[in-house]
Design a protein around this motif. Sequence first.
Motif, PDB file in Angstrom:
ATOM      1  N   ASN A 126      -0.585   1.530  14.571  1.00  0.00           N
ATOM      2  CA  ASN A 126      -2.181   1.527  14.061  1.00  0.00           C
ATOM      3  C   ASN A 126      -3.109   2.419  15.250  1.00  0.00           C
ATOM      4  O   ASN A 126      -3.938   3.074  14.609  1.00  0.00           O
ATOM      5  CB  ASN A 126      -2.559   0.312  14.053  1.00  0.00           C
ATOM      6  CG  ASN A 126      -2.012  -0.731  12.869  1.00  0.00           C
ATOM      7  OD1 ASN A 126      -1.633  -0.053  12.017  1.00  0.00           O
ATOM      8  ND2 ASN A 126      -2.065  -1.894  13.124  1.00  0.00           N
TER       9      ASN A 126
ATOM     10  N   ALA B 198      -6.305 -11.912   2.218  1.00  0.00           N
ATOM     11  CA  ALA B 198      -5.242 -11.130   1.698  1.00  0.00           C
ATOM     12  C   ALA B 198      -4.259 -10.510   2.825  1.00  0.00           C
ATOM     13  O   ALA B 198      -4.672 -10.433   4.154  1.00  0.00           O
ATOM     14  CB  ALA B 198      -5.974  -9.635   1.053  1.00  0.00           C
TER      15      ALA B 198
ATOM     16  N   LYS C 236      -0.866   6.107   7.875  1.00  0.00           N
ATOM     17  CA  LYS C 236       0.314   5.071   8.485  1.00  0.00           C
ATOM     18  C   LYS C 236       1.596   5.617   8.271  1.00  0.00           C
ATOM     19  O   LYS C 236       2.403   5.687   9.261  1.00  0.00           O
ATOM     20  CB  LYS C 236       0.136   3.573   7.776  1.00  0.00           C
ATOM     21  CG  LYS C 236       0.839   2.972   8.677  1.00  0.00           C
ATOM     22  CD  LYS C 236       0.361   1.758   9.373  1.00  0.00           C
ATOM     23  CE  LYS C 236      -0.178   0.555   8.528  1.00  0.00           C
ATOM     24  NZ  LYS C 236      -0.739  -0.436   9.554  1.00  0.00           N
TER      25      LYS C 236
ATOM     26  N   THR D 180       5.303  -7.242   7.623  1.00  0.00           N
ATOM     27  CA  THR D 180       6.542  -7.367   6.770  1.00  0.00           C
ATOM     28  C   THR D 180       7.308  -8.746   7.227  1.00  0.00           C
ATOM     29  O   THR D 180       6.998  -9.142   8.192  1.00  0.00           O
ATOM     30  CB  THR D 180       7.356  -6.305   7.438  1.00  0.00           C
ATOM     31  OG1 THR D 180       7.323  -6.151   8.796  1.00  0.00           O
ATOM     32  CG2 THR D 180       7.114  -4.944   6.711  1.00  0.00           C
TER      33      THR D 180
ATOM     34  N   PRO E  14      -2.467  -8.300   5.518  1.00  0.00           N
ATOM     35  CA  PRO E  14      -2.660  -6.830   6.017  1.00  0.00           C
ATOM     36  C   PRO E  14      -1.604  -5.837   5.580  1.00  0.00           C
ATOM     37  O   PRO E  14      -0.407  -6.480   5.467  1.00  0.00           O
ATOM     38  CB  PRO E  14      -2.726  -7.137   7.701  1.00  0.00           C
ATOM     39  CG  PRO E  14      -2.099  -8.642   7.717  1.00  0.00           C
ATOM     40  CD  PRO E  14      -2.249  -9.204   6.441  1.00  0.00           C
ATOM     41  N   PRO E  15      -1.797  -4.592   5.202  1.00  0.00           N
ATOM     42  CA  PRO E  15      -0.593  -3.708   4.906  1.00  0.00           C
ATOM     43  C   PRO E  15       0.398  -3.635   5.772  1.00  0.00           C
ATOM     44  O   PRO E  15       1.556  -3.209   5.506  1.00  0.00           O
ATOM     45  CB  PRO E  15      -1.445  -2.517   4.773  1.00  0.00           C
ATOM     46  CG  PRO E  15      -2.592  -2.579   5.543  1.00  0.00           C
ATOM     47  CD  PRO E  15      -3.117  -4.017   5.688  1.00  0.00           C
ATOM     48  N   GLY E  16       0.591  -3.829   7.120  1.00  0.00           N
ATOM     49  CA  GLY E  16       1.210  -3.710   8.063  1.00  0.00           C
ATOM     50  C   GLY E  16       2.181  -4.894   8.388  1.00  0.00           C
ATOM     51  O   GLY E  16       3.346  -4.681   9.233  1.00  0.00           O
TER      52      GLY E  16
ATOM     53  N   SER F 126       3.959  -2.375  15.811  1.00  0.00           N
ATOM     54  CA  SER F 126       2.829  -2.285  14.849  1.00  0.00           C
ATOM     55  C   SER F 126       1.596  -1.673  15.402  1.00  0.00           C
ATOM     56  O   SER F 126       0.706  -0.893  14.770  1.00  0.00           O
ATOM     57  CB  SER F 126       2.630  -3.380  13.873  1.00  0.00           C
ATOM     58  OG  SER F 126       3.890  -4.035  13.644  1.00  0.00           O
TER      59      SER F 126
ATOM     60  N   ARG G 291       7.485   1.765   4.964  1.00  0.00           N
ATOM     61  CA  ARG G 291       7.067   2.876   3.939  1.00  0.00           C
ATOM     62  C   ARG G 291       7.548   4.216   4.438  1.00  0.00           C
ATOM     63  O   ARG G 291       6.969   5.276   4.561  1.00  0.00           O
ATOM     64  CB  ARG G 291       5.841   2.784   3.871  1.00  0.00           C
ATOM     65  CG  ARG G 291       5.357   1.754   2.906  1.00  0.00           C
ATOM     66  CD  ARG G 291       3.870   1.901   2.436  1.00  0.00           C
ATOM     67  NE  ARG G 291       2.897   1.044   3.186  1.00  0.00           N
ATOM     68  CZ  ARG G 291       2.005   1.758   3.779  1.00  0.00           C
ATOM     69  NH1 ARG G 291       1.648   2.824   3.883  1.00  0.00           N
ATOM     70  NH2 ARG G 291       1.236   0.730   4.388  1.00  0.00           N
TER      71      ARG G 291
ATOM     72  N   MET H 255       5.407  -7.646  -0.614  1.00  0.00           N
ATOM     73  CA  MET H 255       4.933  -7.340   1.108  1.00  0.00           C
ATOM     74  C   MET H 255       5.675  -5.825   1.378  1.00  0.00           C
ATOM     75  O   MET H 255       6.291  -5.231   0.673  1.00  0.00           O
ATOM     76  CB  MET H 255       6.025  -8.048   1.896  1.00  0.00           C
ATOM     77  CG  MET H 255       5.494  -9.576   2.098  1.00  0.00           C
ATOM     78  SD  MET H 255       4.307  -9.559   2.961  1.00  0.00           S
ATOM     79  CE  MET H 255       3.373 -11.003   2.717  1.00  0.00           C
ATOM     80  N   ALA H 256       4.669  -5.268   1.902  1.00  0.00           N
ATOM     81  CA  ALA H 256       5.039  -3.809   2.217  1.00  0.00           C
ATOM     82  C   ALA H 256       6.256  -3.385   3.153  1.00  0.00           C
ATOM     83  O   ALA H 256       6.171  -3.843   4.353  1.00  0.00           O
ATOM     84  CB  ALA H 256       3.781  -3.123   2.752  1.00  0.00           C
TER      85      ALA H 256
END
Lengths: 173, 397
Positions: free
Chosen positions: A27, A7, A35, A13, A9-11, A23, B5, B1-2
């Motif tokens: 973190n 998956a 975040k 882009t 990662p949320p950070g 980034s 935010r 995609m984030a």
Amino acid sequence: AVRPIKAAPPGLTSSVFSDPTVSKFVNMMMEDGDKVLARSIITQTFESMKRKQVEKYHKAPATEKEGIECNPYTIFHQALENCKPIIGLISIQKGGKYYQVPTPLTDSRRRFLAMKWLITECRDNKHRRTHMYEKLSQELLAAFMNEGNVIKRKHDMHKMAEANRAFAHYRWW
Amino acid sequence: MALTRLNRIVQLSHTVSLTRPLHGSGCGLQLGAATQTEAPMESPRAVFRTSESEPASHGEQHIGQFYTIPPSQVKTIFPHGLPYRFQQQIKTFNEACLMVRKPALELIGYLKKADPTHPSVRYVLYGERGTGKSLSLCQALHHCSLQDWLILHVPDAHLWVKNCKELMASSYHRARFDQPIEASVWLKNFRVTNERFLKQIKTSQKYVWSKREFTDEGRPLGEIVDQGVTRVKNASDAVGVVLKELKAQARPGSYRLVVGVDGVNALWGRTTLRKEDRSLIDPSELTLVHNLRKMMKNDWCGGAVIATVTQTGSVFTPSSAYLPQELLGKEGFDFLDPFLPVLVPAYSEKEFESSYQYYRDRRWIQHHTGHTEEGKKELLFLSNRNPAALERLCAFL
């Protein structure tokens, strides 16, 4: 068989403005998984650094204009470079006692130490009523000029390593 | 995609934008300007700046261009009028530049053509959050100031209905409440803007402040303002007196008065202030609000009332509301009816381009990818052509 896909990662882009170092710094600043707050502090830091530099740029005479660095990203990267220690200390046990032995550091360890020092310095050693972004921007601008407490801490680390040169042979790798 | 935010920017850009149809005539020129490199500075500069510093002489051809306000005028006309982020921008760039846009131009056109003998027209600027209502109001007030009108500017009416530290019962009227700090601050700024008029206008009756203090008939209005500033307890009543005098004496022969109120929906909404027995205060029970409401009526001639309805800063209103009917409520709408509504949309293509070029010129967009086509497209997408969103995005890039 089908290979499982990792998956994202949320950070991560696809934005052209994303920067992996920034980034990582976000973190490291993050507490309790917030975040959004960490990122907003970093953006405010960049904004305040840029404001100070751009104001200086517009007020300076034409001869000095070239010398003033306005880009907050270059200032951040350069300040981080200036804070990275070249040589570190490791605790090695020999004959019942622990010695601080100088050792080379990997790139990721150096980056981690520089960021950690910046954040702890801003959290602990500043006046309690200033905002984090103000403290960070002052510290980053000072590190860019090779002044400030973080640079001092790096130099202290180097001096300790130099002082403990004799124990370098305790390291066997 | 984030994507980034940042909640405020996402909120700003997700609102449905009601942009006007694109005028294709200017686009060809802008495309050429965008692909030019930094080296030939003169031709991109001509696109987004204009040397006309008087709003009265701006026309259709100046839309999308920036004009500079001299620092002396900024200090006298806008001691408290400009939004906070714009004040920071003035400090950073060392200049105050406003973009000429269609709503402000329209408003200035109406003001020029208005007949001073007719009752004052009420203009209401409305639009989504961050589209430029406050700055359009400031532009119109700048024009009025250069035409030598008397300016009554309330920078944010919402500040009068929330977060009041000192609330005291009014000495003049038993059921009302005074706000000494807000009133005295406003009087100080009013004095800075209208020094000249305060010496000319005379009071028409005697006002008694307390057992030993009174102001005679025929004294200049400046004395009332000084009284309000020095005796903070009577500041709200002094504001009421000033408003009453100005309204009574604004005839077609003498000065022309323009009342500029930002966030006029605060006067008819709800407050967050409570009385000592913890019951909520209605806006009509506050002296400042009560007197300002009297100014908003159109029973005087020789001037204009320009108001903004805004959800930013308002209490107990949903964030999706931006139309005057929703924000003013039934009472406010009936009071202000009939008014002239002026929609303030988001940037058009040309205006966005112009704003982008201005930021690049002032060295505000520093990120190396911000100067490329990709970066510009991303800024356009992320901000959805909303002026405030673009400003906040470029702040950290």
